[in-house]
Design a protein around this motif. Structure first.
Motif, short mmCIF file in Angstrom:
data_model
loop_
_atom_site.label_atom_id
_atom_site.label_comp_id
_atom_site.label_asym_id
_atom_site.label_seq_id
_atom_site.Cartn_x
_atom_site.Cartn_y
_atom_site.Cartn_z
N ASP A 143 0.81 -1.23 0.00
CA ASP A 143 0.00 0.00 0.00
C ASP A 143 0.84 1.28 0.00
O ASP A 143 0.40 2.29 -0.54
N ILE A 144 1.99 1.24 0.64
CA ILE A 144 2.72 2.49 0.85
C ILE A 144 4.19 2.37 0.44
O ILE A 144 4.74 1.26 0.33
N LYS A 145 4.82 3.50 0.27
CA LYS A 145 6.25 3.57 0.01
C LYS A 145 6.90 4.30 1.18
O LYS A 145 6.50 5.42 1.52
N LEU A 146 7.86 3.67 1.82
CA LEU A 146 8.50 4.26 2.99
C LEU A 146 9.38 5.45 2.60
O LEU A 146 10.06 5.41 1.58
N SER A 147 9.35 6.48 3.43
CA SER A 147 10.23 7.64 3.22
C SER A 147 10.59 8.22 4.58
O SER A 147 9.86 8.06 5.55
N LEU A 148 11.72 8.89 4.65
CA LEU A 148 12.20 9.45 5.91
C LEU A 148 11.63 10.85 6.10
O LEU A 148 11.90 11.75 5.30
N PRO A 149 10.81 11.06 7.15
CA PRO A 149 10.24 12.40 7.37
C PRO A 149 11.27 13.35 7.96
O PRO A 149 12.26 12.92 8.55
N SER A 150 11.04 14.63 7.79
CA SER A 150 11.92 15.65 8.38
C SER A 150 11.53 15.87 9.83
O SER A 150 10.43 15.51 10.27
N PHE A 151 12.42 16.48 10.61
CA PHE A 151 12.14 16.75 12.02
C PHE A 151 10.94 17.68 12.16
O PHE A 151 10.13 17.54 13.09
N THR A 152 10.81 18.63 11.23
CA THR A 152 9.68 19.57 11.27
C THR A 152 8.36 18.82 11.15
O THR A 152 7.37 19.16 11.82
N GLU A 153 8.33 17.80 10.29
CA GLU A 153 7.11 17.01 10.13
C GLU A 153 6.80 16.18 11.37
O GLU A 153 5.63 15.92 11.68
N ILE A 154 7.84 15.78 12.08
CA ILE A 154 7.66 14.93 13.25
C ILE A 154 7.26 15.74 14.49
O ILE A 154 6.39 15.33 15.26
N LYS A 155 7.88 16.90 14.69
CA LYS A 155 7.75 17.61 15.97
C LYS A 155 6.32 18.07 16.27
O LYS A 155 5.96 18.24 17.44
N VAL A 156 5.49 18.25 15.24
CA VAL A 156 4.10 18.68 15.49
C VAL A 156 3.32 17.60 16.25
O VAL A 156 2.27 17.88 16.82
N HIS A 157 3.84 16.36 16.24
CA HIS A 157 3.13 15.26 16.90
C HIS A 157 3.58 15.05 18.34
O HIS A 157 2.97 14.25 19.07
N PHE A 158 4.65 15.75 18.77
CA PHE A 158 5.19 15.53 20.11
C PHE A 158 4.16 15.85 21.21
O PHE A 158 3.94 15.05 22.12
N LYS A 159 3.55 17.03 21.12
CA LYS A 159 2.62 17.44 22.17
C LYS A 159 1.42 16.49 22.28
O LYS A 159 1.10 16.02 23.39
N PRO A 160 0.71 16.18 21.16
CA PRO A 160 -0.41 15.24 21.30
C PRO A 160 0.01 13.86 21.79
O PRO A 160 -0.73 13.20 22.51
N MET A 161 1.23 13.43 21.42
CA MET A 161 1.70 12.13 21.89
C MET A 161 1.93 12.13 23.39
O MET A 161 1.60 11.17 24.09
N ILE A 162 2.50 13.22 23.90
CA ILE A 162 2.74 13.33 25.34
C ILE A 162 1.41 13.36 26.09
O ILE A 162 1.24 12.73 27.14
N ILE A 163 0.44 14.11 25.53
CA ILE A 163 -0.88 14.21 26.16
C ILE A 163 -1.54 12.83 26.23
O ILE A 163 -2.11 12.44 27.26
N LEU A 164 -1.44 12.07 25.15
CA LEU A 164 -2.05 10.74 25.12
C LEU A 164 -1.22 9.70 25.87
O LEU A 164 -1.72 8.61 26.18
N PHE A 165 0.05 10.02 26.15
CA PHE A 165 0.88 9.11 26.94
C PHE A 165 0.41 9.07 28.39
O PHE A 165 0.49 8.03 29.05
N ILE A 166 -0.11 10.19 28.90
CA ILE A 166 -0.55 10.26 30.29
C ILE A 166 -1.67 9.26 30.58
O ILE A 166 -1.59 8.49 31.55
N PRO A 167 -2.74 9.21 29.76
CA PRO A 167 -3.77 8.19 30.03
C PRO A 167 -3.26 6.76 29.86
O PRO A 167 -3.69 5.86 30.58
N VAL A 168 -2.33 6.54 28.92
CA VAL A 168 -1.75 5.21 28.76
C VAL A 168 -1.01 4.81 30.04
O VAL A 168 -1.13 3.68 30.52
N LEU A 169 -0.26 5.75 30.59
CA LEU A 169 0.45 5.52 31.85
C LEU A 169 -0.54 5.27 32.99
O LEU A 169 -0.34 4.37 33.82
N SER A 170 -1.62 6.04 32.99
CA SER A 170 -2.64 5.87 34.04
C SER A 170 -3.28 4.49 33.97
O SER A 170 -3.51 3.85 35.00
N ILE A 171 -3.58 4.02 32.75
CA ILE A 171 -4.17 2.69 32.58
C ILE A 171 -3.19 1.62 33.06
O ILE A 171 -3.58 0.65 33.72
#
Length: 364
Positions: A67-95
């Motif tokens: 289905d897909i072709k792998l490619s290496l994302p840039s740091f700029t593309e990745i960093k926008v996901h840091f905050k939502p990942m940290i927010i969702l990490f808290i409930p995972v830790l709580s569970i």
């Protein structure tokens, strides 16, 4: 690291992952029976489990690469996901804390024996819970897709329907487990573990709270990016669980942990329901499902009456009792659905008729 099942969940292609998991786990089970023969084979057991987990993840990659072709994302593309990942990490830790701390605290404040009773009961409760909460895994991408396309009405309809379906199933399972838990514990673990049977009966209501909360989480809070409400409810549940455990486990052992789980699951689910009450008529949906808990109580009385006529000496006897109870409950529930004037149950009746017509044709 190699897990890409989320991709197929997101595309609602569950057949690939289910088929792969079934085959790989069957291979693992056979390998355990063949190679693990004594306590000295612990390293083989660990190696098989790790290898099967890795093999299961790798086996799905060919389907991904189609289905897909792998490619290496840039740091700029990745960093926008840091905050939502940290927010969702808290409930995972709580569970994680919520599900594992009970056993740690029982072992620390009580005894290994009490821990064994609790662990056995918790494992049995988790089986039907997984059966129903799997609906959340299936419905999350469907709901997210509907929201993305602007179809909020259909999304709300699915939430309502799933809550009713989970209440119908969970009421039957809860009352069923309460009634047969003692006999099951004796047959499965022996008379020395009858306490685990009592714990299963006591823990059963937590199962109902959990599955209702799961619907609200996976079909409303998470798809609508209500991370704050989602996180708050799980953190609150974890705090309540820890506090009740500290108070009750030293004196009551495993029973104290079960009470802590009951209260925490209730608080967590109530918090989630209150978070959406102004946008979703969740309490009305739950009220619509109350008749099925009455049906569950009637089924429990029916099973108690049946138990007067024969002694449960084997799993065959227990299975027969469960089947009779299931048939009786199903008939009661169908009568409730087809005779009720409740608007939500009338919609449920229409859904059932549509499915029956699909199976048997329009002659029905």
């Amino acid at each position: 690291m190699f897990d890409v099942t989320w991709y197929f969940y997101g595309k609602e292609e569950f057949k690939v992952t289910v088929l792969r998991n079934s085959i790989i786990k069957l291979i693992g089970l056979i390998a355990i029976f063949v190679f693990v023969n004594s306590s000295n084979d612990l390293w083989k057991y660990s190696l098989i489990n790790a290898a099967i987990l890795l093999l299961g993840q790798i086996a799905i990659w060919p389907f991904l690469l189609k289905d897909i072709k792998l490619s290496l994302p840039s740091f700029t593309e990745i960093k926008v996901h840091f905050k939502p990942m940290i927010i969702l990490f808290i409930p995972v830790l709580s569970i994680s804390i919520f599900t594992n701390l009970d056993k740690i605290m029982i072992g620390h404040f009580s005894s290994v024996l009490q821990n064994g009773y609790y662990e056995n009961a918790n494992k049995i409760i988790s089986i039907p819970k997984a059966l129903i909460t799997s609906l959340g895994t299936v419905m999350l991408p469907r709901t997210a897709s509907l929201i993305a396309s602007g179809d909020d009405k259909k999304s709300t309809y699915y939430v309502r329907g799933t809550i009713l379906y989970t209440m119908i199933l969970s009421s039957a399972l809860m009352f069923g487990m309460v009634i047969v838990s003692k006999e099951f514990a004796i047959l499965f673990w022996g008379k020395n573990f009858i306490t685990s049977g009592y714990l299963i009966a006591l823990m059963s209501p937590a199962f109902v709270f959990s599955v209702i909360g799961n619907v609200v989480r996976t079909q409303y809070l998470i798809p609508r990016s209500k991370d704050k409400e989602y996180t708050l409810s799980l953190v609150l549940g974890s705090i309540v669980n820890i506090l009740v455990n500290f108070l009750l486990i030293p004196s009551y052992g495993a029973i104290g942990a079960v009470v802590g789980t009951l209260i925490a699951e209730f608080v967590m689910t109530l918090s989630q329901l209150l978070a959406v009450k102004n946008e979703l008529a969740v309490f009305n949906y739950i009220l619509s499902g109350i008749p099925f808990f009455i049906n569950g109580a009637i089924m429990a009385l029916f099973i108690v009456w049946i138990k007067n006529f024969f002694t449960i000496n084997s799993f065959k006897d227990l299975l027969l009792l469960i089947i009779l109870g299931g048939i009786f409950y199903s008939l009661l529930s169908l009568i409730t659905i087809f005779t009720s004037s409740n608007l939500f149950l009338q919609d449920l009746k229409k859904d059932i008729l549509v499915e029956v017509k699909k199976i048997f044709g329009y002659r029905v």
